[in-house]
Design a protein around this motif. Structure first.
Motif, PDB file in Angstrom:
ATOM      1  N   ALA A  73      41.575  76.954  68.687  1.00  0.00           N
ATOM      2  CA  ALA A  73      41.615  75.538  69.015  1.00  0.00           C
ATOM      3  C   ALA A  73      42.319  74.707  67.955  1.00  0.00           C
ATOM      4  CB  ALA A  73      40.192  75.015  69.206  1.00  0.00           C
TER       5      ALA A  73
ATOM      6  N   SER B 111      40.440  71.242  75.417  1.00  0.00           N
ATOM      7  CA  SER B 111      39.289  72.041  75.839  1.00  0.00           C
ATOM      8  C   SER B 111      39.253  72.067  77.356  1.00  0.00           C
ATOM      9  CB  SER B 111      38.001  71.421  75.298  1.00  0.00           C
ATOM     10  OG  SER B 111      36.866  71.915  76.000  1.00  0.00           O
TER      11      SER B 111
ATOM     12  N   TYR C  79      31.996  68.556  69.532  1.00  0.00           N
ATOM     13  CA  TYR C  79      32.711  68.479  70.812  1.00  0.00           C
ATOM     14  C   TYR C  79      32.960  67.038  71.223  1.00  0.00           C
ATOM     15  CZ  TYR C  79      33.777  72.994  72.766  1.00  0.00           C
ATOM     16  OH  TYR C  79      34.383  74.193  73.018  1.00  0.00           O
TER      17      TYR C  79
ATOM     18  N   GLU D 107      32.776  77.608  77.484  1.00  0.00           N
ATOM     19  CA  GLU D 107      33.833  77.773  76.489  1.00  0.00           C
ATOM     20  C   GLU D 107      33.227  78.315  75.196  1.00  0.00           C
ATOM     21  OE1 GLU D 107      37.598  75.241  76.113  1.00  0.00           O
ATOM     22  OE2 GLU D 107      36.100  74.151  74.923  1.00  0.00           O
TER      23      GLU D 107
ATOM     24  N   HIS E   3      36.849  66.360  71.317  1.00  0.00           N
ATOM     25  CA  HIS E   3      37.380  66.469  72.671  1.00  0.00           C
ATOM     26  C   HIS E   3      36.846  65.413  73.643  1.00  0.00           C
ATOM     27  CE1 HIS E   3      39.279  70.182  71.447  1.00  0.00           C
ATOM     28  NE2 HIS E   3      38.113  70.660  71.066  1.00  0.00           N
TER      29      HIS E   3
ATOM     30  N   PHE F  24      38.193  79.870  73.133  1.00  0.00           N
ATOM     31  CA  PHE F  24      38.925  78.784  72.459  1.00  0.00           C
ATOM     32  C   PHE F  24      39.017  79.049  70.952  1.00  0.00           C
ATOM     33  CE2 PHE F  24      39.101  73.807  72.384  1.00  0.00           C
ATOM     34  CZ  PHE F  24      40.477  73.837  72.523  1.00  0.00           C
TER      35      PHE F  24
END
Length: 389
Positions: free
Chosen positions: A208, A219, A81, A232, A85, A205
Motif C-alpha cells: 500500500a 484501498s 484506515y 483487505e 483511506h 494490500f
C-alpha cells in the motif's frame, strides 16, 4: 509409510533450484548479488524497536495474548484506515490482527471454502494466494494478469466458463510480482461484479505504501458497498520494514472477520504482546519513516532500471512494490525463466526469482527484488552487462 495427503497437491518449489545454485556459488567463494527473495534489508525504525524493547521488560506482557489482537492495536488499525483511506472501520467487528498476511489468508481460506470450491487468483501471483486454496482442498483457476492482459476482461471470461461458480477472488494491488497498479474505478467494478455473482473478495494490500511517481494506491474498501463482499489484508512488513516481526491485519466484511476470529481462537494465542504494542506506535507515531523507506526503494528502482537500460535491457519503471518485473531479453527468452535465472547466477553473479515460480504466465519474466543497496545493485548491473553486450 505415512501419507501426507495435503502435500500431494503441492508441486516442487520452483525457487529451490535457483536458491540451491546460489548457495553453492556462495560456498565456492563467489560474491552473489541477491535480488531474489523479497526479504527487506532495511532495519525497523528505531522508535518501533525501542517500544518493543521497553514493553518486553514488563512481565505482564509475557502472558498469552488475544488471538484477535489487543484492543488498543485494533483501535489503531481502525484509525489508520480512517486517516489514510477515509474508510470507517469498527475495531471490534471489522478488524482482526494476524500473524502476518500469509497466516491470516491461509486460515481465512481454510474456514471459507470446502473441498472442490473454486477460487480465482491472479496468474502470476504471490504463491500463498493459490496455494492457500490448494492446501484447503479448493480448485484454483488462474486469471492472467500483467502488461499484456486486461484482468477484468479475463475475470469475466473465466467466470462464464467456470462451473461450479467461483466462491472467492483473491487480488493484490500493487501486485507482486508484476508490479501492476490500479485505481478506485477498477475496484468499484470488482465490488459490483462480486455482489452480482456472490463472490468473496480478498485483497492483499501489502504494498500500500510502496508507491512512486505520484501514484497513491487505493484501498478496495473505498469502493461503494465493498464491506458487503470484501476484506483487505495489510502487512507491517514493507511499510515499516517489520518483515520478521510477523504482524498483519485484516479488515472489512464483519461476517468474514468473525469467521477468521473464530478459527484463530482454536489455532493460536496471538502475537507476542510487546510486538503488538510496538505496532501501535508504528501506526500512530511519526510516518516520516515510511516516506524514508519508500524513497530508498525508489532510488534503488531508478538505479536498476537505468543501469539495465544502458546495458540494452529496457524495462518499464514500476509505480509500486519493491520489485521490478522484467521480460527476459529476446535472445534468451527461449530458455524460460528458471534456466535464465540459473544463467544469471553462473555468468553475471546475480540472483533473481524465476517468473515461473509465480505461475505459468510468468515464465517469460524474472523478478528483481530491491533488497540490496545502490552500490551492490550497480555491481550486479555490471555483471549483467557483460552477458548482454
Amino acid at each position: 509409510m505415512t501419507k501426507f495427503a495435503r502435500l500431494d497437491r503441492l508441486p516442487p518449489y520452483v525457487f529451490a533450484t535457483v536458491n540451491q545454485i546460489k548457495m553453492e556459488a556462495r560456498r565456492a567463494g563467489e560474491d552473489i548479488i541477491d535480488l531474489g527473495m523479497g526479504n527487506p534489508d532495511l532495519g525497523t525504525p528505531q522508535h518501533i524497536v525501542d517500544k518493543m524493547t521497553e514493553a518486553a521488560q514488563k512481565p505482564q506482557n509475557h502472558r498469552y495474548s488475544a488471538s484477535m489482537g489487543i484492543t488498543r492495536l485494533r483501535k489503531a488499525i481502525a484509525d489508520w484506515y480512517g486517516n489514510r483511506h477515509g474508510v470507517d472501520i469498527d475495531p471490534d467487528t471489522e478488524t482482526i490482527v494476524t500473524i502476518g498476511v500469509k497466516e491470516g489468508m491461509s486460515h481465512l481460506i481454510l474456514v471459507t471454502i470446502r473441498p472442490g470450491d473454486v477460487v480465482f487468483t491472479p496468474n502470476p501471483t504471490y504463491p500463498i494466494h493459490p496455494f492457500s486454496a490448494i492446501i484447503a482442498g479448493g480448485d484454483v483457476r488462474g486469471i492472467p494478469v500483467g502488461p499484456d492482459h486486461d484482468f477484468f476482461e479475463n475475470l469475466m471470461a473465466a467466470t462464464r466458463q467456470t462451473w461450479p461458480r467461483p466462491k472467492v477472488l483473491i487480488l493484490s494491488y500493487p501486485h507482486n510480482p508484476t508490479t501492476e497498479v490500479t485505481d478506485l474505478a477498477f475496484f468499484q467494478k470488482i465490488v459490483d461484479f462480486a455482489r452480482e455473482h456472490g463472490i468473496l473478495v480478498i485483497h492483499d494490500f501489502a504494498y500500500a505504501d510502496l508507491t512512486f511517481d505520484g501514484y497513491k494506491a487505493p484501498s478496495i474498501l473505498q469502493a461503494k458497498g465493498a464491506k458487503d463482499v470484501a476484506v483487505e489484508f495489510f502487512s507491517m512488513s514493507k511499510s515499516y520494514s517489520m518483515a520478521g516481526w510477523r504482524v498483519g491485519f485484516c479488515v472489512g466484511n464483519p461476517e468474514t472477520i468473525a469467521a477468521l476470529r473464530r478459527i484463530k481462537s482454536y489455532l493460536d494465542y496471538g502475537i507476542f504482546q510487546p510486538i503488538q504494542i510496538a505496532s501501535i506506535i508504528a501506526l500512530e507515531g511519526p510516518q516520516d519513516c515510511v516516506e524514508e523507506i519508500r524513497e530508498t526503494y525508489r532510488e534503488r528502482r531508478d538505479a536498476l532500471i537505468s543501469g539495465l537500460g544502458r546495458a540494452g535491457w529496457d524495462i518499464p519503471s514500476p509505480k509500486g512494490t519493491m520489485f521490478v518485473w522484467a521480460r527476459i531479453p529476446e535472445q534468451y527468452r527461449h530458455m524460460g525463466s528458471v534456466e535464465f535465472s540459473k544463467f544469471l547466477i553462473n555468468e553475471a553473479r546475480v540472483a533473481v526469482s524465476p517468473g515461473l515460480g509465480f505461475g505459468e504466465y510468468g515464465d517469460e519474466f524474472v523478478r528483481f527484488a530491491l533488497i540490496e543497496n545502490k552500490m551492490r545493485i550497480n555491481q550486479g548491473i555490471r555483471g549483467i552487462r557483460k552477458i548482454l553486450v
